[in-house]
Structures are given as structure tokens and as C-alpha cells.
Design a protein around this motif. Structure first.
Motif, PDB file in Angstrom:
ATOM      1  N   ALA A 198       0.839  -1.191   0.000  1.00 43.28           N
ATOM      2  CA  ALA A 198       0.000   0.000   0.000  1.00 43.28           C
ATOM      3  C   ALA A 198       0.875   1.242   0.000  1.00 43.28           C
ATOM      4  O   ALA A 198       1.901   1.287   0.663  1.00 43.28           O
ATOM      5  CB  ALA A 198      -0.915  -0.004   1.208  1.00 43.28           C
TER       6      ALA A 198
ATOM      7  N   LYS B 147      -2.189   4.376   3.756  1.00 48.12           N
ATOM      8  CA  LYS B 147      -3.200   3.735   4.601  1.00 48.12           C
ATOM      9  C   LYS B 147      -3.664   4.730   5.653  1.00 48.12           C
ATOM     10  O   LYS B 147      -2.859   5.504   6.171  1.00 48.12           O
ATOM     11  CB  LYS B 147      -2.627   2.511   5.323  1.00 48.12           C
TER      12      LYS B 147
ATOM     13  N   GLU C 161     -11.242   1.982   7.395  1.00 46.48           N
ATOM     14  CA  GLU C 161      -9.875   1.832   6.915  1.00 46.48           C
ATOM     15  C   GLU C 161      -9.849   2.148   5.423  1.00 46.48           C
ATOM     16  O   GLU C 161     -10.686   1.650   4.671  1.00 46.48           O
ATOM     17  CB  GLU C 161      -9.371   0.408   7.144  1.00 46.48           C
TER      18      GLU C 161
ATOM     19  N   ARG D 256      -7.271   2.591   1.939  1.00 48.05           N
ATOM     20  CA  ARG D 256      -5.976   2.228   1.357  1.00 48.05           C
ATOM     21  C   ARG D 256      -5.940   2.749  -0.085  1.00 48.05           C
ATOM     22  O   ARG D 256      -6.920   2.618  -0.810  1.00 48.05           O
ATOM     23  CB  ARG D 256      -5.836   0.706   1.377  1.00 48.05           C
TER      24      ARG D 256
ATOM     25  N   ASP E 196      -3.425   2.358  -3.417  1.00 51.98           N
ATOM     26  CA  ASP E 196      -2.240   1.711  -3.977  1.00 51.98           C
ATOM     27  C   ASP E 196      -2.360   1.665  -5.489  1.00 51.98           C
ATOM     28  O   ASP E 196      -3.235   2.312  -6.064  1.00 51.98           O
ATOM     29  CB  ASP E 196      -2.029   0.316  -3.372  1.00 51.98           C
TER      30      ASP E 196
END
Length: 152
Positions: free
Chosen positions: A7, A10, A56, A58, A60
């Protein structure tokens, strides 16, 4: 180039707003005072959920992903190829979506915990947008800018 599992960014957000906990503790105090055992149990469960619940996020090379832990074990991934536009913007949780959490409006869906910044995601072929809240708008701007160019 990053591997699929690494990632670049985050973020984890918890429901830790003082006003929320004053409200929850005040409600708990009221049901304890009136001694309604079922209500005390329900309040304890609700407070436990708010304590452990977290959003959460993320970002990427695959795209932008989010999940509500512990209710979602896997991230909901929005691939760069599905995104028409992603911008960081300020918003009004109460004014635009009627509050925090998972909220639905005529303009789209919001996943927010606190604050007034979010990633506004316009999906290809969709009129409604998806907003994912963030506490770090400047870091997100940097990630979205570089990744969207690499992901297009």
C-alpha cells in the motif's frame, strides 16, 4: 512500480469524537439510573461497536479501497480503471448526507467518521459519486494525483 499488496497510503479512522461519547455515556447513565437491564445490555453493545468500529482506507496501484472493520473483512476496491475522476474536497456531513457513517443522498454515498474532508470518487458511467472521508487531505491529494496518472 509497487507490488499489488504493498500500500502506498493507509488511513484508519475511529469514532472518538467527544460529543459522541458524552451522548453515549449519558444514555448509559440514564438507563443505569432507571435500571433497565435489557437497555443497559443494549447500550453496552452499542458502545462496544462504536469503540471497535473503524473506517480503513488504502490507496495503492490497484486503486482506492475502503472497509468498515469489523463488519467487512475484505476491502471494497475501486480500481483506477473504474474511476472517471477522484478529488479531495471539503463537505458537510450533516448538510450533504445527514450525518456520519454510511450515508446515502441523492448525489451519492458517503463513508465518513468525522471531519469535513473526503475523497470524492466519480465512477465511469455513474451519475452518483462515492465519498470516503479522510483526516489527511494533503497526503491523499498527493497519492491520488500520482496514482491516477499511473493508473489511467
Amino acid at each position: 512500480m509497487l507490488g499489488k499488496t504493498s500500500a502506498m497510503y493507509k488511513e484508519t479512522q475511529h469514532f472518538r469524537q467527544p460529543w459522541l461519547w458524552v451522548l453515549l455515556l449519558g444514555s448509559l447513565a440514564l438507563v443505569i439510573y432507571r435500571w433497565q437491564p435489557i437497555s443497559v445490555g443494549i447500550m453496552a453493545v452499542v458502545m462496544g461497536l462504536f469503540w471497535f468500529l473503524r473506517l480503513e482506507t488504502r490507496i495503492d496501484q490497484e486503486g482506492i479501497a475502503y472497509r468498515w472493520f469489523p463488519f467487512q473483512s475484505a476491502y471494497r476496491v475501486i480500481k483506477w480503471s473504474q474511476i472517471e475522476q477522484a478529488t479531495v474536497r471539503s463537505y458537510s456531513a450533516l448538510g450533504e448526507f445527514g450525518g456520519w457513517g454510511i450515508r446515502f443522498s441523492w448525489n451519492g454515498t458517503a463513508h465518513t467518521v468525522s471531519g469535513n474532508w473526503g475523497i470524492d470518487i466519480k465512477l465511469k458511467g455513474k451519475k452518483r459519486t462515492l465519498l470516503v472521508g479522510t483526516q489527511h487531505p494533503d497526503e491523499i491529494r498527493q497519492q491520488i494525483g500520482s496514482e491516477q496518472l499511473a493508473g489511467s
